[in-house]
Design a protein around this motif. Structure first.
Motif, PDB file in Angstrom:
ATOM      1  N   GLU A   1       2.806   0.189  -2.026  1.00  0.00           N
ATOM      2  CA  GLU A   1       2.816   0.751  -0.681  1.00  0.00           C
ATOM      3  C   GLU A   1       1.916  -0.009   0.285  1.00  0.00           C
ATOM      4  O   GLU A   1       2.043   0.146   1.492  1.00  0.00           O
ATOM      5  CB  GLU A   1       2.426   2.230  -0.710  1.00  0.00           C
ATOM      6  CG  GLU A   1       3.505   3.096  -1.331  1.00  0.00           C
ATOM      7  CD  GLU A   1       3.181   4.579  -1.275  1.00  0.00           C
ATOM      8  OE1 GLU A   1       2.203   4.948  -0.599  1.00  0.00           O
ATOM      9  OE2 GLU A   1       3.905   5.351  -1.909  1.00  0.00           O
ATOM     10  N   LYS A   2       1.012  -0.843  -0.227  1.00  0.00           N
ATOM     11  CA  LYS A   2       0.141  -1.643   0.638  1.00  0.00           C
ATOM     12  C   LYS A   2       0.875  -2.831   1.251  1.00  0.00           C
ATOM     13  O   LYS A   2       0.361  -3.482   2.139  1.00  0.00           O
ATOM     14  CB  LYS A   2      -1.075  -2.149  -0.153  1.00  0.00           C
ATOM     15  CG  LYS A   2      -1.971  -1.038  -0.649  1.00  0.00           C
ATOM     16  CD  LYS A   2      -3.097  -1.587  -1.486  1.00  0.00           C
ATOM     17  CE  LYS A   2      -3.931  -0.466  -2.096  1.00  0.00           C
ATOM     18  NZ  LYS A   2      -4.904  -0.966  -3.057  1.00  0.00           N
ATOM     19  N   MET A   3       2.091  -3.096   0.759  1.00  0.00           N
ATOM     20  CA  MET A   3       2.864  -4.239   1.252  1.00  0.00           C
ATOM     21  C   MET A   3       3.529  -3.950   2.597  1.00  0.00           C
ATOM     22  O   MET A   3       3.957  -4.860   3.286  1.00  0.00           O
ATOM     23  CB  MET A   3       3.941  -4.638   0.239  1.00  0.00           C
ATOM     24  CG  MET A   3       3.381  -5.212  -1.044  1.00  0.00           C
ATOM     25  SD  MET A   3       4.683  -5.672  -2.205  1.00  0.00           S
ATOM     26  CE  MET A   3       5.494  -6.999  -1.340  1.00  0.00           C
ATOM     27  N   TYR A   4       3.607  -2.672   2.972  1.00  0.00           N
ATOM     28  CA  TYR A   4       4.282  -2.317   4.221  1.00  0.00           C
ATOM     29  C   TYR A   4       3.669  -1.065   4.823  1.00  0.00           C
ATOM     30  O   TYR A   4       2.945  -0.325   4.164  1.00  0.00           O
ATOM     31  CB  TYR A   4       5.782  -2.094   3.986  1.00  0.00           C
ATOM     32  CG  TYR A   4       6.093  -0.944   3.055  1.00  0.00           C
ATOM     33  CD1 TYR A   4       6.317   0.340   3.544  1.00  0.00           C
ATOM     34  CD2 TYR A   4       6.148  -1.129   1.672  1.00  0.00           C
ATOM     35  CE1 TYR A   4       6.588   1.395   2.685  1.00  0.00           C
ATOM     36  CE2 TYR A   4       6.420  -0.086   0.814  1.00  0.00           C
ATOM     37  CZ  TYR A   4       6.641   1.170   1.330  1.00  0.00           C
ATOM     38  OH  TYR A   4       6.902   2.219   0.491  1.00  0.00           O
ATOM     39  N   GLN A   5       3.964  -0.865   6.109  1.00  0.00           N
ATOM     40  CA  GLN A   5       3.530   0.332   6.815  1.00  0.00           C
ATOM     41  C   GLN A   5       4.776   0.978   7.418  1.00  0.00           C
ATOM     42  O   GLN A   5       5.596   0.282   8.037  1.00  0.00           O
ATOM     43  CB  GLN A   5       2.559  -0.054   7.926  1.00  0.00           C
ATOM     44  CG  GLN A   5       2.177   1.083   8.831  1.00  0.00           C
ATOM     45  CD  GLN A   5       1.275   0.613   9.960  1.00  0.00           C
ATOM     46  OE1 GLN A   5       0.847  -0.524   9.983  1.00  0.00           O
ATOM     47  NE2 GLN A   5       1.000   1.488  10.891  1.00  0.00           N
ATOM     48  N   ILE A   6       4.934   2.272   7.227  1.00  0.00           N
ATOM     49  CA  ILE A   6       6.086   2.975   7.789  1.00  0.00           C
ATOM     50  C   ILE A   6       5.855   3.190   9.281  1.00  0.00           C
ATOM     51  O   ILE A   6       4.841   3.744   9.687  1.00  0.00           O
ATOM     52  CB  ILE A   6       6.328   4.319   7.074  1.00  0.00           C
ATOM     53  CG1 ILE A   6       6.704   4.078   5.605  1.00  0.00           C
ATOM     54  CG2 ILE A   6       7.423   5.128   7.789  1.00  0.00           C
ATOM     55  CD1 ILE A   6       6.866   5.332   4.779  1.00  0.00           C
TER      56      ILE A   6
ATOM     57  N   LEU B   1       2.930 -10.030   1.380  1.00  0.00           N
ATOM     58  CA  LEU B   1       4.003 -10.542   0.532  1.00  0.00           C
ATOM     59  C   LEU B   1       3.393 -10.861  -0.823  1.00  0.00           C
ATOM     60  O   LEU B   1       2.401 -11.578  -0.903  1.00  0.00           O
ATOM     61  CB  LEU B   1       4.626 -11.808   1.140  1.00  0.00           C
ATOM     62  CG  LEU B   1       5.301 -11.639   2.505  1.00  0.00           C
ATOM     63  CD1 LEU B   1       5.775 -12.977   3.014  1.00  0.00           C
ATOM     64  CD2 LEU B   1       6.460 -10.667   2.414  1.00  0.00           C
ATOM     65  N   ARG B   2       3.959 -10.306  -1.875  1.00  0.00           N
ATOM     66  CA  ARG B   2       3.488 -10.555  -3.245  1.00  0.00           C
ATOM     67  C   ARG B   2       4.687 -10.807  -4.144  1.00  0.00           C
ATOM     68  O   ARG B   2       5.745 -10.228  -3.943  1.00  0.00           O
ATOM     69  CB  ARG B   2       2.746  -9.341  -3.794  1.00  0.00           C
ATOM     70  CG  ARG B   2       1.521  -8.956  -3.021  1.00  0.00           C
ATOM     71  CD  ARG B   2       0.898  -7.751  -3.681  1.00  0.00           C
ATOM     72  NE  ARG B   2      -0.291  -7.328  -2.966  1.00  0.00           N
ATOM     73  CZ  ARG B   2      -1.185  -6.511  -3.476  1.00  0.00           C
ATOM     74  NH1 ARG B   2      -1.019  -6.023  -4.680  1.00  0.00           N
ATOM     75  NH2 ARG B   2      -2.245  -6.173  -2.791  1.00  0.00           N
TER      76      ARG B   2
END
Length: 91
Positions: free
Chosen positions: A73-78, A63-64
């Protein structure tokens, strides 16, 4: 962090009003529960978003408050990304 802000900062949805509209139409779930734009997002949450004919499932990793495009894209993983066929076609 609010769901609409997370979607904007992570660049999954480009603008916050659009993220709010998608959530308020009942197209987003957090951990299997229908979410509003004001719903709280935590690290580890799984978010399922329905865009027209696509369903995107992600896991929250960070969370930023703000981020650069290359770091978003580093905030989530598909987890999965599925196309949904139009069910209007009757034989």
């Amino acid at each position: 962090m609010r769901l609409d802000k997370f979607l904007k900062v992570s660049r999954i949805i480009k603008r916050r009003p659009v993220a709010k509209e998608v959530a308020d139409k009942g197209r987003i779930q957090i951990n299997g529960i229908l979410a509003k734009s004001s719903s709280n997002v935590k690290i580890g949450d799984q978010i399922k978003i329905q865009f027209g004919n696509k369903i995107l499932e992600i896991e929250v990793l960070e969370l930023r408050d703000s981020t650069k495009k290359e770091d978003a894209e580093k905030m989530y993983q598909i987890i999965s990304e599925k196309r949904v066929e139009n069910s209007d076609n009757l034989d």
